[in-house]
Design a protein around this motif. Structure first.
Motif, PDB file in Angstrom:
ATOM      1  N   LEU A  20       0.807  -1.225   0.000  1.00 18.59           N
ATOM      2  CA  LEU A  20       0.000   0.000   0.000  1.00 18.59           C
ATOM      3  C   LEU A  20       0.840   1.275   0.000  1.00 18.59           C
ATOM      4  O   LEU A  20       0.301   2.370   0.034  1.00 18.59           O
ATOM      5  N   PHE A  21       2.166   1.143  -0.024  1.00 21.14           N
ATOM      6  CA  PHE A  21       3.061   2.300   0.019  1.00 21.14           C
ATOM      7  C   PHE A  21       3.241   2.835  -1.398  1.00 21.14           C
ATOM      8  O   PHE A  21       4.266   2.642  -2.044  1.00 21.14           O
ATOM      9  N   THR A  22       2.202   3.502  -1.918  1.00 18.07           N
ATOM     10  CA  THR A  22       2.177   3.902  -3.321  1.00 18.07           C
ATOM     11  C   THR A  22       1.699   5.347  -3.459  1.00 18.07           C
ATOM     12  O   THR A  22       1.343   5.994  -2.488  1.00 18.07           O
ATOM     13  N   PHE A  23       1.697   5.800  -4.701  1.00 15.66           N
ATOM     14  CA  PHE A  23       1.211   7.156  -5.016  1.00 15.66           C
ATOM     15  C   PHE A  23      -0.310   7.204  -5.194  1.00 15.66           C
ATOM     16  O   PHE A  23      -0.842   8.257  -5.542  1.00 15.66           O
ATOM     17  N   ASP A  24      -0.985   6.097  -4.960  1.00 15.27           N
ATOM     18  CA  ASP A  24      -2.407   6.019  -5.287  1.00 15.27           C
ATOM     19  C   ASP A  24      -3.243   7.098  -4.594  1.00 15.27           C
ATOM     20  O   ASP A  24      -4.223   7.587  -5.149  1.00 15.27           O
ATOM     21  N   GLN A  25      -2.884   7.453  -3.372  1.00 18.98           N
ATOM     22  CA  GLN A  25      -3.651   8.435  -2.616  1.00 18.98           C
ATOM     23  C   GLN A  25      -2.982   9.819  -2.609  1.00 18.98           C
ATOM     24  O   GLN A  25      -3.317  10.669  -1.793  1.00 18.98           O
ATOM     25  N   MET A  26      -2.047  10.033  -3.520  1.00 15.87           N
ATOM     26  CA  MET A  26      -1.310  11.293  -3.557  1.00 15.87           C
ATOM     27  C   MET A  26      -2.039  12.335  -4.396  1.00 15.87           C
ATOM     28  O   MET A  26      -2.221  12.139  -5.597  1.00 15.87           O
ATOM     29  N   PRO A  27      -2.476  13.452  -3.810  1.00 17.63           N
ATOM     30  CA  PRO A  27      -3.058  14.529  -4.625  1.00 17.63           C
ATOM     31  C   PRO A  27      -2.034  15.054  -5.626  1.00 17.63           C
ATOM     32  O   PRO A  27      -0.864  15.240  -5.299  1.00 17.63           O
ATOM     33  N   GLU A  28      -2.476  15.303  -6.850  1.00 18.54           N
ATOM     34  CA  GLU A  28      -1.554  15.694  -7.906  1.00 18.54           C
ATOM     35  C   GLU A  28      -0.957  17.081  -7.705  1.00 18.54           C
ATOM     36  O   GLU A  28       0.084  17.394  -8.292  1.00 18.54           O
ATOM     37  N   ASP A  29      -1.593  17.890  -6.883  1.00 15.61           N
ATOM     38  CA  ASP A  29      -1.110  19.263  -6.708  1.00 15.61           C
ATOM     39  C   ASP A  29      -0.186  19.420  -5.492  1.00 15.61           C
ATOM     40  O   ASP A  29       0.167  20.543  -5.122  1.00 15.61           O
ATOM     41  N   LYS A  30       0.214  18.311  -4.875  1.00 13.19           N
ATOM     42  CA  LYS A  30       1.077  18.390  -3.690  1.00 13.19           C
ATOM     43  C   LYS A  30       2.528  18.062  -4.050  1.00 13.19           C
ATOM     44  O   LYS A  30       2.802  17.198  -4.879  1.00 13.19           O
ATOM     45  N   ASN A  31       3.446  18.736  -3.374  1.00 14.85           N
ATOM     46  CA  ASN A  31       4.862  18.394  -3.490  1.00 14.85           C
ATOM     47  C   ASN A  31       5.135  17.105  -2.729  1.00 14.85           C
ATOM     48  O   ASN A  31       4.343  16.686  -1.877  1.00 14.85           O
ATOM     49  N   VAL A  32       6.283  16.481  -3.019  1.00 11.95           N
ATOM     50  CA  VAL A  32       6.596  15.181  -2.430  1.00 11.95           C
ATOM     51  C   VAL A  32       8.006  15.198  -1.848  1.00 11.95           C
ATOM     52  O   VAL A  32       8.973  15.535  -2.539  1.00 11.95           O
ATOM     53  N   VAL A  33       8.115  14.797  -0.568  1.00 15.94           N
ATOM     54  CA  VAL A  33       9.396  14.595   0.087  1.00 15.94           C
ATOM     55  C   VAL A  33       9.554  13.099   0.341  1.00 15.94           C
ATOM     56  O   VAL A  33       8.702  12.488   0.994  1.00 15.94           O
TER      57      VAL A  33
END
Length: 297
Positions: free
Chosen positions: A144-157
């Motif tokens: 489950l450690f994926t980008f699936d729940q990542m909002p497209e407008d957020k930066n990523v660290v």
């Protein structure tokens, strides 16, 4: 999902939100259904292992997920390993779970980033493999450690210690879009510079993609054969000392950034506490949050 390497072996065992665990099972020996096509030894204790399916099609997966690989107990151990006591059953398969480091778009092979534990069961056998040798690759991919729940407008660290970098390499090679408004940074911590796997690739990405930043740090700079001019200390210090702020020109907040943590439990616990003090929350099945966690044990 929590990402946990096998304490006995140093390989990467997984635990989904503390409930599902890939066990340290020894099963009847199935067919060794894959072939080693690359063995890139970064140091005597670190390697990138690439395997291809033999006569079957690799399954689809999402970057950040893991597969299970294995070898029979009869497989030889590398010269750096310590004597095995008791010896493994030569007729049984030793399996461990590893995050996939290759892109989900690379359907010809799967790649794994492996650390040698000299007292382990599987990794000394993995380090004895040569190109063309056979290995077992499980057909089921999960995690489950994926980008699936990542909002497209957020930066990523992306913060990692050691081989915790593996899922990020899969994510970057699949999801990173050069020139996108989204800023992406990898903060990678290791003891020594020679433990910074994929360093050349990440430096190249930083050169080619203006929205991508790579900041490595080592905790033992005094042991370097040549002077180390990069960051020194633990990887979480890069957040504390403003290194990320200086790279981005602003401080990440829960409103504009999601943080991925993968690696040693001590790093994750300290970083998560620090982030929670700034208003970040851990993402779970029940509640959305900005902290995504994989733990190595």
């Amino acid at each position: 999902m929590r990402y946990t390497p096998d304490v006995e072996d140093g390989s990467q065992k997984h635990n989904v939100h503390g409930n599902h665990r890939v066990k340290e099972t020894i099963l009847p020996d199935p067919k060794l259904n894959a072939i080693v096509t690359l063995r890139d030894e970064i140091s005597p204790w670190l390697m990138i292992l690439r395997v291809a399916a033999d006569g079957w099609v690799l399954p689809d997966f999402a970057p950040g997920q893991f597969a299970v690989i294995g070898l029979p107990g009869v497989a030889p151990r590398c010269t750096l390993s310590e004597p095995e006591d008791p010896p493994a059953d030569p007729s049984k398969l030793i399996r461990r779970a590893y995050s996939i480091a290759s892109s989900s778009l690379a359907r010809q092979f799967m790649e794994f980033y492996v650390a040698l534990v000299t007292t382990g069961s599987l990794t000394p056998r993995l380090f004895s493999l040569k190109i063309g040798d056979r290995i077992w690759l499980g057909p089921k991919i999960t995690g489950l450690f994926t980008f699936d729940q990542m909002p497209e407008d957020k930066n990523v660290v992306m913060i990692a210690t050691g081989t915790g970098l593996a899922p990020y390499m899969s994510m970057l090679s699949t999801h990173l879009m050069c020139g996108s408004p989204r800023k992406v940074v990898v903060l990678h911590g290791a003891r020594h510079s020679w433990d910074l796997g994929y360093r050349s690739q990440l430096m190249t990405l930083q050169h080619l993609c203006g929205n991508f930043t790579y900041i490595p740090t080592i905790s033992r700079p005094q042991s370097e054969p040549a002077p180390w001019v990069g960051a020194a200390g633990y990887v979480q210090d890069l957040w504390k000392n403003g290194a990320l702020d200086r790279a981005w020109g602003f401080h990440p907040t829960p409103e504009n950034t999601h943080v991925f943590l993968c690696g040693a439990p001590a790093m994750i616990d300290e970083t998560e506490t620090m982030l929670q003090g700034e208003g970040f929350k851990e993402h779970t099945k029940k509640e959305a949050g900005e902290i995504h966690v994989e733990r190595y044990w």
